[in-house]
Design an enzyme around this catalytic site. Structure first.
Site, PDB file in Angstrom:
ATOM      1  N   GLY A  24       0.819  -1.217   0.000  1.00 48.83           N
ATOM      2  CA  GLY A  24       0.000   0.000   0.000  1.00 48.83           C
ATOM      3  C   GLY A  24       0.848   1.261   0.000  1.00 48.83           C
ATOM      4  O   GLY A  24       1.875   1.364  -0.687  1.00 48.83           O
ATOM      5  N   ILE A  25       0.401   2.226   0.787  1.00 52.62           N
ATOM      6  CA  ILE A  25       1.064   3.530   0.811  1.00 52.62           C
ATOM      7  C   ILE A  25       2.507   3.398   1.293  1.00 52.62           C
ATOM      8  O   ILE A  25       3.414   4.037   0.752  1.00 52.62           O
ATOM      9  CB  ILE A  25       0.257   4.524   1.687  1.00 52.62           C
ATOM     10  CG1 ILE A  25      -1.102   4.815   1.024  1.00 52.62           C
ATOM     11  CG2 ILE A  25       1.024   5.824   1.898  1.00 52.62           C
ATOM     12  CD1 ILE A  25      -2.055   5.651   1.859  1.00 52.62           C
ATOM     13  N   GLY A  57      -0.069   2.306  10.367  1.00 53.16           N
ATOM     14  CA  GLY A  57      -1.283   2.716  11.062  1.00 53.16           C
ATOM     15  C   GLY A  57      -2.355   1.664  10.895  1.00 53.16           C
ATOM     16  O   GLY A  57      -2.309   0.867   9.954  1.00 53.16           O
ATOM     17  N   TYR A  87      -9.245   6.613  15.854  1.00 55.83           N
ATOM     18  CA  TYR A  87      -8.370   6.941  14.725  1.00 55.83           C
ATOM     19  C   TYR A  87      -8.167   8.464  14.613  1.00 55.83           C
ATOM     20  O   TYR A  87      -7.039   8.938  14.453  1.00 55.83           O
ATOM     21  CB  TYR A  87      -9.003   6.381  13.447  1.00 55.83           C
ATOM     22  CG  TYR A  87      -8.169   6.532  12.204  1.00 55.83           C
ATOM     23  CD1 TYR A  87      -7.103   5.668  11.962  1.00 55.83           C
ATOM     24  CD2 TYR A  87      -8.456   7.505  11.269  1.00 55.83           C
ATOM     25  CE1 TYR A  87      -6.347   5.784  10.800  1.00 55.83           C
ATOM     26  CE2 TYR A  87      -7.708   7.627  10.106  1.00 55.83           C
ATOM     27  CZ  TYR A  87      -6.654   6.768   9.879  1.00 55.83           C
ATOM     28  OH  TYR A  87      -5.907   6.890   8.731  1.00 55.83           O
ATOM     29  N   LYS A 127      -4.701  10.534  14.895  1.00 54.22           N
ATOM     30  CA  LYS A 127      -4.185  11.308  13.770  1.00 54.22           C
ATOM     31  C   LYS A 127      -4.138  12.809  14.080  1.00 54.22           C
ATOM     32  O   LYS A 127      -3.324  13.540  13.495  1.00 54.22           O
ATOM     33  CB  LYS A 127      -5.020  11.035  12.522  1.00 54.22           C
ATOM     34  CG  LYS A 127      -4.901   9.579  12.016  1.00 54.22           C
ATOM     35  CD  LYS A 127      -3.472   9.214  11.656  1.00 54.22           C
ATOM     36  CE  LYS A 127      -3.355   7.861  10.959  1.00 54.22           C
ATOM     37  NZ  LYS A 127      -1.950   7.523  10.624  1.00 54.22           N
ATOM     38  N   THR A 139      -6.799   2.307  -2.308  1.00 51.69           N
ATOM     39  CA  THR A 139      -5.976   1.214  -1.777  1.00 51.69           C
ATOM     40  C   THR A 139      -6.854  -0.032  -1.657  1.00 51.69           C
ATOM     41  O   THR A 139      -8.050  -0.002  -1.958  1.00 51.69           O
ATOM     42  CB  THR A 139      -5.428   1.542  -0.374  1.00 51.69           C
ATOM     43  OG1 THR A 139      -6.545   1.695   0.519  1.00 51.69           O
ATOM     44  CG2 THR A 139      -4.590   2.811  -0.368  1.00 51.69           C
TER      45      THR A 139
END
Lengths: 472, 472
Positions: free
Chosen positions: B244-245, B315, B378, B382, B413
């Site tokens: 992914g990222i 994360g 979350y 963040k 994603t």
């Protein structure tokens, strides 16, 4: 001004239709209405806290004075001794049944997070709202009290306090039922200055303010003898006061005891006269963009003995995408919405027409925060307003003048009533309260910022948008 | 990962259908692709300016080095002499015809607003974009250069510079056709430090970054010999790098010459190995939330000779509304997304594993800015990441370490591919580019912040969201 969908949703048939289709369910918000002197506060506040809460004493005093009783969450039992010492009714929090009546539910959830010094201690905030959120009634209030992150000495404390912002914004989006959620960052030494702000966020006056983080710093606050008329003896100027949001601001300030001078353009002379007559105020015919306006206004206010509260509300829109926008449309909007505020404040401040201890409240807009199609001029002007407030706050502290901006979201006015249906519906519903605000919502927010008890709030932008989804 | 609607819209039939129905028209964005070494820059930049632009010399140098030619707007004719002195091709701007081809259009609109000292001078910004916006080609770039408002000495200058934010955000929303609009606030003494940032915003690397205001402060910047491999000789740590990222970040940093150590949980060992093998990097199996993780990581990095770039990407989400959320779901998310970052940085900084002149880039989220339903944990984590960055920046300046956050919006994603159709479509389309981003968009933004030339950017949050409508 007429939200037929909200009315439908709140009819017996409508409620069933809407639930079964999963449509937004806007609550009829409980609002403070000028002239309706019913009890503003009441009901039970559930109290929670992280480790070492520092505001229990102050908070208990405020709740006592506004006539709210309390219950303490199991992680905040220190509250009980404090409440008992004040002979204030309190007990332990117990969740209500899912089908509990409005009377059985709590009216507010208040969490003292000031002692949270590490992100792992945020657990306590989770536990409190996990246990209590379903017991909060319609139009209930969530208030979280923290410390301004940027004033925290240790990185872990700064981080944990900053984390509260994301937490409270999420709570505001989850809560529904007309519930608002806000975060108050209380600076060192500002503990005694939170009463006016707590009262605002716990009352129906803040019906359309949600998802906001407000900072209070230490400031000298005069004793407030009469909370129903805290502005008695003060003079206020409201620009664009003939109608709409401006008229509502003038009325809200007058309701709190201020003598109001309302200003608007000559073409609205008759409307302005009627509005000002209704609140025993003075009318000033003036085009704020005219070169001579600042001096005219200062002269008029000096003749009345000066001014304590200046509300820059007058504003115009001349929307077009930039390729189609004329130079005049650009200049007019900048001139009225931004440059006029600059010139007027320069005159009022340099001449001392705005007295020490005074207030400036400028109307910005969500468009000034997020930008908007067809509004390069308007968004620039309203972003500039935010710049003014952030810039001037520092220098004005020595004169005890506070300057802040309010940024309205979708407010039901004559202007929005003319919007195409689909656009209006989208604007209305895309916030946590699933409805538009009213001019009075903006007005009450400004009245709070103009309050002698809000002296510790300066250089800030408060959105009045029902926690609009839109932002930047 | 497959945006069938965007593909449809960009087919001949689809384009007609979509235009006639007034539906969103997402452009196929021009992106930088690793391994495709085609020319990154090119085309014509139209130059505009307010009074007394201070960046023309620097800007002309950058354009010359990246091979862009220029045309000057009628209010910026001083540009012509500077371009001529450099023997750089330039001329006067003339609008293209509505049906002009892509080649006839300009590739960038660059406006030097640094000399604007009063809101009335914003006129020049209006005039430039009024005249030029329709001549900008698809996937074109709008860059406005200003002065950080909070560093302006005079209130009117501060106000006018702050107004640019609302202006640029509106431009970003109006421009469409894959065009991005960003604002760079250049501090005093930072003039020579803008090249890496200008290159980023003018290149396809910034395809999904729009509506952002970035501040550059004065900093020591080492000469950059090879702009294609500016990270040569630097070591990077990327957490959550298996896929992914995170994998995209590792690849982007390696593409610029960095030696990358990728970290992920043991369960993803094989995937991580493949990813790291592809870029000749090292793999570290580690659960960042484990008590011993910070020391393990520091040991591993010290064995490699230390680290220059730390990217906190790992994360998790464990979504539920707060009343339904378990205590474990709360704690896990805070532990992985926030507390682990705190503990790892404390170890790397106190041991000196992260070398002076280094970079920390932490992944936040739009959810951390705006809050989100079902994500109290979350969003808190963040938002806390934003707090970390804002907090640590000050203290790290003396070690020339810059720390920043990126906040992705809707990125295509495996996770978003599993979302329900309507929710996914809403998330995808509700931004100025009417489409989701790609992992590479986040990765390239991080690579820019990790760049030696970005030393003057610290303590900031850059959204990678295509100018998402959502915010706070």
């Amino acid at each position: 001004m007429n939200d037929t969908y909200r009315n439908f949703v709140n009819s017996p048939l409508g409620a069933r239709v809407v639930r079964s289709l999963g449509l937004p369910q806007p609550e009829v918000l409980r609002r403070y209405r000028i002239g309706q002197r019913e009890a503003e506060f009441g009901g039970i506040a559930a109290i929670g806290a992280g480790p070492a809460p520092s505001l229990f004493e102050v908070l208990a005093g405020v709740l006592e004075r506004i006539g709210m009783t309390s219950v303490a969450h199991e992680q905040a039992l220190a509250w009980l001794a404090i409440a008992q010492r004040r002979q204030s009714m309190s007990g332990r929090f117990a969740p209500v049944a899912p089908n509990a009546s409005a009377q059985e539910r709590v009216a507010a959830l208040i969490f003292d997070a000031t002692g949270i010094a590490d992100s792992l201690q945020l657990d306590a905030a989770y536990a409190f709202f996990h246990d209590t959120l379903r017991s909060l009634g319609a139009c209930g209030r969530i208030v979280v009290l923290g410390r301004p992150p940027e004033r925290c000495a240790h990185p872990r404390q700064w981080t944990a306090q900053r984390a509260l912002e994301g937490f409270v914004r999420s709570l505001g989006k989850e809560a529904r039922h007309g519930i608002t959620a806000n975060l108050i960052y209380v600076g060192d030494g500002a503990e005694d200055g939170i009463e006016a702000t707590l009262r605002f966020f716990l009352s129906p006056r803040s019906a359309f303010v949600s998802g906001q983080a407000v900072r209070i710093e230490a400031a000298t606050i005069d004793a407030i003898d009469d909370w129903t008329r805290p502005l008695a003896g003060r003079r206020a100027l409201v620009t664009g006061a003939a109608r709409g949001i401006g008229a509502a601001i003038a009325q809200a300030l007058a309701d709190l005891g201020a003598r109001v001078a309302g200003l608007d353009i000559e073409a609205l002379h008759d409307t302005l006269s009627v509005t000002m007559h209704g609140i025993d105020g003075a009318a000033i015919d003036c085009d704020i963009a005219a070169p001579e306006a600042p001096q005219q206004i200062a002269d008029a206010l000096d003749a009345m003995g000066g001014v304590d509260i200046v509300v820059h509300n007058a504003g115009i829109t001349q929307d077009k995408t930039i390729a189609k926008m004329t130079a005049d449309a650009w200049r007019n909007v900048i001139a009225v919405n931004l440059a006029a505020q600059e010139r007027i404040d320069e005159e009022l401040l340099s001449r001392g027409t705005l007295r020490d201890g005074g207030r400036i409240v400028a109307v910005s807009s969500i468009g000034g925060i997020a930008g908007n199609v067809g509004q390069t001029n308007y968004a620039a002007s309203k972003a500039g307003v935010i710049g003014r407030v952030q810039c001037l706050a520092g220098g004005l502290r020595e004169r005890r003048i506070a300057i802040n901006a309010v940024a309205p979201g979708f407010i039901e006015t004559h202007m929005t009533a003319k919007m195409p249906f689909a656009l209006r519906e989208a604007g209305r519903r895309m916030n946590s309260l699933s409805q538009g605000g009213e001019p009075g919502d903006v007005a009450q927010t400004i009245a709070w910022l103009a309050h002698p008890g809000a002296a510790g709030i300066t250089g800030q932008v408060v959105r009045v948008c029902g926690q609009s989804l839109f932002g930047a």
